[in-house]
Motif scaffolding. Structure first.
Motif, PDB file in Angstrom:
ATOM      1  N   SER A   1       6.250   9.663   7.450  1.00  0.00           N
ATOM      2  CA  SER A   1       7.252   8.773   8.037  1.00  0.00           C
ATOM      3  C   SER A   1       6.959   8.471   9.505  1.00  0.00           C
ATOM      4  O   SER A   1       7.142   7.340   9.962  1.00  0.00           O
ATOM      5  CB  SER A   1       8.646   9.396   7.898  1.00  0.00           C
ATOM      6  N   GLY A   2       6.495   9.478  10.250  1.00  0.00           N
ATOM      7  CA  GLY A   2       6.158   9.258  11.646  1.00  0.00           C
ATOM      8  C   GLY A   2       5.020   8.264  11.804  1.00  0.00           C
ATOM      9  O   GLY A   2       5.082   7.363  12.646  1.00  0.00           O
ATOM     10  N   ALA A   3       3.995   8.418  10.969  1.00  0.00           N
ATOM     11  CA  ALA A   3       2.861   7.491  11.006  1.00  0.00           C
ATOM     12  C   ALA A   3       3.303   6.093  10.606  1.00  0.00           C
ATOM     13  O   ALA A   3       2.843   5.090  11.170  1.00  0.00           O
ATOM     14  CB  ALA A   3       1.754   7.982  10.076  1.00  0.00           C
ATOM     15  N   SER A   4       4.202   6.018   9.625  1.00  0.00           N
ATOM     16  CA  SER A   4       4.695   4.727   9.161  1.00  0.00           C
ATOM     17  C   SER A   4       5.435   3.991  10.270  1.00  0.00           C
ATOM     18  O   SER A   4       5.269   2.780  10.450  1.00  0.00           O
ATOM     19  CB  SER A   4       5.616   4.926   7.951  1.00  0.00           C
ATOM     20  N   ILE A   5       6.263   4.729  11.033  1.00  0.00           N
ATOM     21  CA  ILE A   5       6.997   4.117  12.146  1.00  0.00           C
ATOM     22  C   ILE A   5       6.037   3.613  13.214  1.00  0.00           C
ATOM     23  O   ILE A   5       6.165   2.486  13.711  1.00  0.00           O
ATOM     24  CB  ILE A   5       7.982   5.131  12.750  1.00  0.00           C
ATOM     25  N   PHE A   6       5.045   4.445  13.560  1.00  0.00           N
ATOM     26  CA  PHE A   6       4.088   4.055  14.597  1.00  0.00           C
ATOM     27  C   PHE A   6       3.289   2.827  14.174  1.00  0.00           C
ATOM     28  O   PHE A   6       3.100   1.888  14.962  1.00  0.00           O
ATOM     29  CB  PHE A   6       3.138   5.221  14.896  1.00  0.00           C
ATOM     30  N   ILE A   7       2.836   2.802  12.920  1.00  0.00           N
ATOM     31  CA  ILE A   7       2.084   1.650  12.416  1.00  0.00           C
ATOM     32  C   ILE A   7       2.958   0.405  12.416  1.00  0.00           C
ATOM     33  O   ILE A   7       2.506  -0.692  12.771  1.00  0.00           O
ATOM     34  CB  ILE A   7       1.560   1.942  10.993  1.00  0.00           C
ATOM     35  N   GLY A   8       4.230   0.587  12.053  1.00  0.00           N
ATOM     36  CA  GLY A   8       5.156  -0.544  12.045  1.00  0.00           C
ATOM     37  C   GLY A   8       5.354  -1.129  13.432  1.00  0.00           C
ATOM     38  O   GLY A   8       5.387  -2.358  13.602  1.00  0.00           O
ATOM     39  N   VAL A   9       5.476  -0.263  14.431  1.00  0.00           N
ATOM     40  CA  VAL A   9       5.649  -0.725  15.809  1.00  0.00           C
ATOM     41  C   VAL A   9       4.391  -1.429  16.293  1.00  0.00           C
ATOM     42  O   VAL A   9       4.461  -2.485  16.947  1.00  0.00           O
ATOM     43  CB  VAL A   9       5.999   0.453  16.733  1.00  0.00           C
ATOM     44  N   MET A  10       3.235  -0.861  15.990  1.00  0.00           N
ATOM     45  CA  MET A  10       1.964  -1.489  16.369  1.00  0.00           C
ATOM     46  C   MET A  10       1.846  -2.880  15.757  1.00  0.00           C
ATOM     47  O   MET A  10       1.484  -3.854  16.435  1.00  0.00           O
ATOM     48  CB  MET A  10       0.800  -0.616  15.897  1.00  0.00           C
ATOM     49  N   THR A  11       2.161  -2.985  14.477  1.00  0.00           N
ATOM     50  CA  THR A  11       2.081  -4.266  13.772  1.00  0.00           C
ATOM     51  C   THR A  11       3.046  -5.278  14.368  1.00  0.00           C
ATOM     52  O   THR A  11       2.686  -6.443  14.586  1.00  0.00           O
ATOM     53  CB  THR A  11       2.388  -4.068  12.273  1.00  0.00           C
ATOM     54  N   SER A  12       4.266  -4.823  14.644  1.00  0.00           N
ATOM     55  CA  SER A  12       5.277  -5.720  15.214  1.00  0.00           C
ATOM     56  C   SER A  12       4.880  -6.204  16.602  1.00  0.00           C
ATOM     57  O   SER A  12       5.165  -7.347  16.976  1.00  0.00           O
ATOM     58  CB  SER A  12       6.629  -4.996  15.282  1.00  0.00           C
ATOM     59  N   THR A  13       4.201  -5.341  17.355  1.00  0.00           N
ATOM     60  CA  THR A  13       3.798  -5.696  18.710  1.00  0.00           C
ATOM     61  C   THR A  13       2.832  -6.872  18.721  1.00  0.00           C
ATOM     62  O   THR A  13       2.873  -7.723  19.625  1.00  0.00           O
ATOM     63  CB  THR A  13       3.162  -4.483  19.417  1.00  0.00           C
ATOM     64  N   PHE A  14       1.964  -6.939  17.716  1.00  0.00           N
ATOM     65  CA  PHE A  14       1.009  -8.051  17.639  1.00  0.00           C
ATOM     66  C   PHE A  14       1.714  -9.396  17.475  1.00  0.00           C
ATOM     67  O   PHE A  14       1.137 -10.439  17.780  1.00  0.00           O
ATOM     68  CB  PHE A  14       0.032  -7.836  16.483  1.00  0.00           C
TER      69      PHE A  14
ATOM     70  N   LEU B   1       0.828  -1.204   0.000  1.00  0.00           N
ATOM     71  CA  LEU B   1       0.000   0.000   0.000  1.00  0.00           C
ATOM     72  C   LEU B   1       0.862   1.253   0.000  1.00  0.00           C
ATOM     73  O   LEU B   1       0.569   2.223  -0.715  1.00  0.00           O
ATOM     74  CB  LEU B   1      -0.921  -0.009   1.225  1.00  0.00           C
ATOM     75  N   GLU B   2       1.943   1.240   0.792  1.00  0.00           N
ATOM     76  CA  GLU B   2       2.817   2.405   0.884  1.00  0.00           C
ATOM     77  C   GLU B   2       3.560   2.671  -0.419  1.00  0.00           C
ATOM     78  O   GLU B   2       4.051   3.780  -0.641  1.00  0.00           O
ATOM     79  CB  GLU B   2       3.811   2.234   2.033  1.00  0.00           C
ATOM     80  N   SER B   3       3.666   1.647  -1.271  1.00  0.00           N
ATOM     81  CA  SER B   3       4.313   1.858  -2.566  1.00  0.00           C
ATOM     82  C   SER B   3       3.406   2.639  -3.516  1.00  0.00           C
ATOM     83  O   SER B   3       3.868   3.191  -4.511  1.00  0.00           O
ATOM     84  CB  SER B   3       4.697   0.510  -3.190  1.00  0.00           C
ATOM     85  N   PHE B   4       2.111   2.674  -3.192  1.00  0.00           N
ATOM     86  CA  PHE B   4       1.155   3.407  -4.021  1.00  0.00           C
ATOM     87  C   PHE B   4       0.666   4.688  -3.351  1.00  0.00           C
ATOM     88  O   PHE B   4       0.312   5.659  -4.026  1.00  0.00           O
ATOM     89  CB  PHE B   4      -0.064   2.525  -4.344  1.00  0.00           C
ATOM     90  N   VAL B   5       0.631   4.691  -2.021  1.00  0.00           N
ATOM     91  CA  VAL B   5       0.123   5.840  -1.263  1.00  0.00           C
ATOM     92  C   VAL B   5       1.232   6.378  -0.367  1.00  0.00           C
ATOM     93  O   VAL B   5       1.852   5.622   0.389  1.00  0.00           O
ATOM     94  CB  VAL B   5      -1.093   5.452  -0.396  1.00  0.00           C
ATOM     95  N   LYS B   6       1.490   7.668  -0.448  1.00  0.00           N
ATOM     96  CA  LYS B   6       2.532   8.282   0.366  1.00  0.00           C
ATOM     97  C   LYS B   6       2.042   8.399   1.801  1.00  0.00           C
ATOM     98  O   LYS B   6       0.987   8.970   2.070  1.00  0.00           O
ATOM     99  CB  LYS B   6       2.893   9.662  -0.180  1.00  0.00           C
ATOM    100  N   VAL B   7       2.832   7.826   2.727  1.00  0.00           N
ATOM    101  CA  VAL B   7       2.474   7.840   4.136  1.00  0.00           C
ATOM    102  C   VAL B   7       3.524   8.628   4.902  1.00  0.00           C
ATOM    103  O   VAL B   7       4.733   8.474   4.663  1.00  0.00           O
ATOM    104  CB  VAL B   7       2.387   6.404   4.701  1.00  0.00           C
TER     105      VAL B   7
END
Length: 249
Positions: free
Chosen positions: A42-55, A34-40
């Motif tokens: 960087s701060g939001a991307s890091i937070f989403i990545g941490v949330m995803t990793s936490t699961f 999705l990020e390859s098509f939609v610009k996200v």
């Protein structure tokens, strides 16, 4: 599990939590596409990545620290929403601690007249080792969240001082070696197949999924290392809070 081979132990936890691993791969791979098509941002991307990793990280820690099986993790998460967000906050804190040194080095080199590309490379190298050092020193605050133990930076620092020599080289494997091997394998594959790395074509959809699989194993291995470090550093007599946690489960 404390004395098990880290590769074997991580693979066992990886397989044991295959449902969570698969969920992470689908979610992380999908977000990468999705990020390859939609610009996200960087701060939001890091937070989403941490949330995803936490699961994925929480089930991996639970597999080492408790007798719960993978099917009971969902109930654990539903019953402890505060623990989940406490885990996320501490992951972000560890990331911040690891980023201080490379930021200072990068700024100092640029101010000193060093070429920006050289400063960036130096900052990246420092960031890798600084991040690993931060997790080795204070990373036991993450399994402490699962065990309902003291999660403060000070307590984690005391535990980290006892197990730094154990944690650092093993985190060097999960953070660094696996990433290097993955990149080397990709470069070899591109070379053998004559693929342009800047324009991988049909592989552009497959690469995020493959990357998510590798990252999932890294998350699991890091969680195993930190949980085993926590078990090594804890006092011989468990605290009343931890005894209540174990007895209740």
């Amino acid at each position: 599990m404390v004395e098990d081979n880290i590769w074997v132990a991580s693979l066992e936890v990886f397989i044991r939590n295959r449902k969570w691993v698969l969920g992470y791969i689908v979610l992380a791979g999908g977000l990468a596409v999705l990020e390859s098509f939609v610009k996200v941002n960087s701060g939001a991307s890091i937070f989403i990545g941490v949330m995803t990793s936490t699961f994925l990280a929480i089930p991996a820690h639970i597999a080492v620290l408790t007798q719960l099986d993978a099917d009971q993790v969902s109930n654990w998460l539903r019953e402890r929403p505060k623990a989940f967000f406490s885990f996320v906050r501490r992951c972000l804190l560890l990331g911040f601690l690891g980023a201080i040194a490379p930021l200072v080095v990068g700024i100092a080199m640029v101010v000193g007249g060093v070429h920006s590309s050289v400063a960036l490379l130096a900052a990246v190298l420092v960031w890798v080792f600084s991040g690993i050092a931060a997790f080795a020193k204070w990373g036991t605050m993450l399994p402490a969240v699962i065990a309902d133990d003291d999660q403060t930076l000070a307590a984690a620092g005391r535990r980290g001082s006892k197990v730094f020599g154990y944690a650092f080289p093993r985190l060097l494997i999960s953070f660094g070696l696996i990433t290097v091997l993955f990149i080397a394998a990709l470069m070899l594959l591109f070379s053998l197949l004559g693929i342009d790395a800047k324009n991988p074509g049909s592989l552009s959809l497959a690469l995020p999924v493959v990357g998510a699989i590798i990252t999932a194993y890294q998350i699991v291995m890091t969680s195993v290392v930190l949980s085993r470090s926590y078990l090594r550093a804890r006092p011989p007599a468990p605290s009343a809070r931890r005894m209540a946690f174990v007895a209740g489960r």
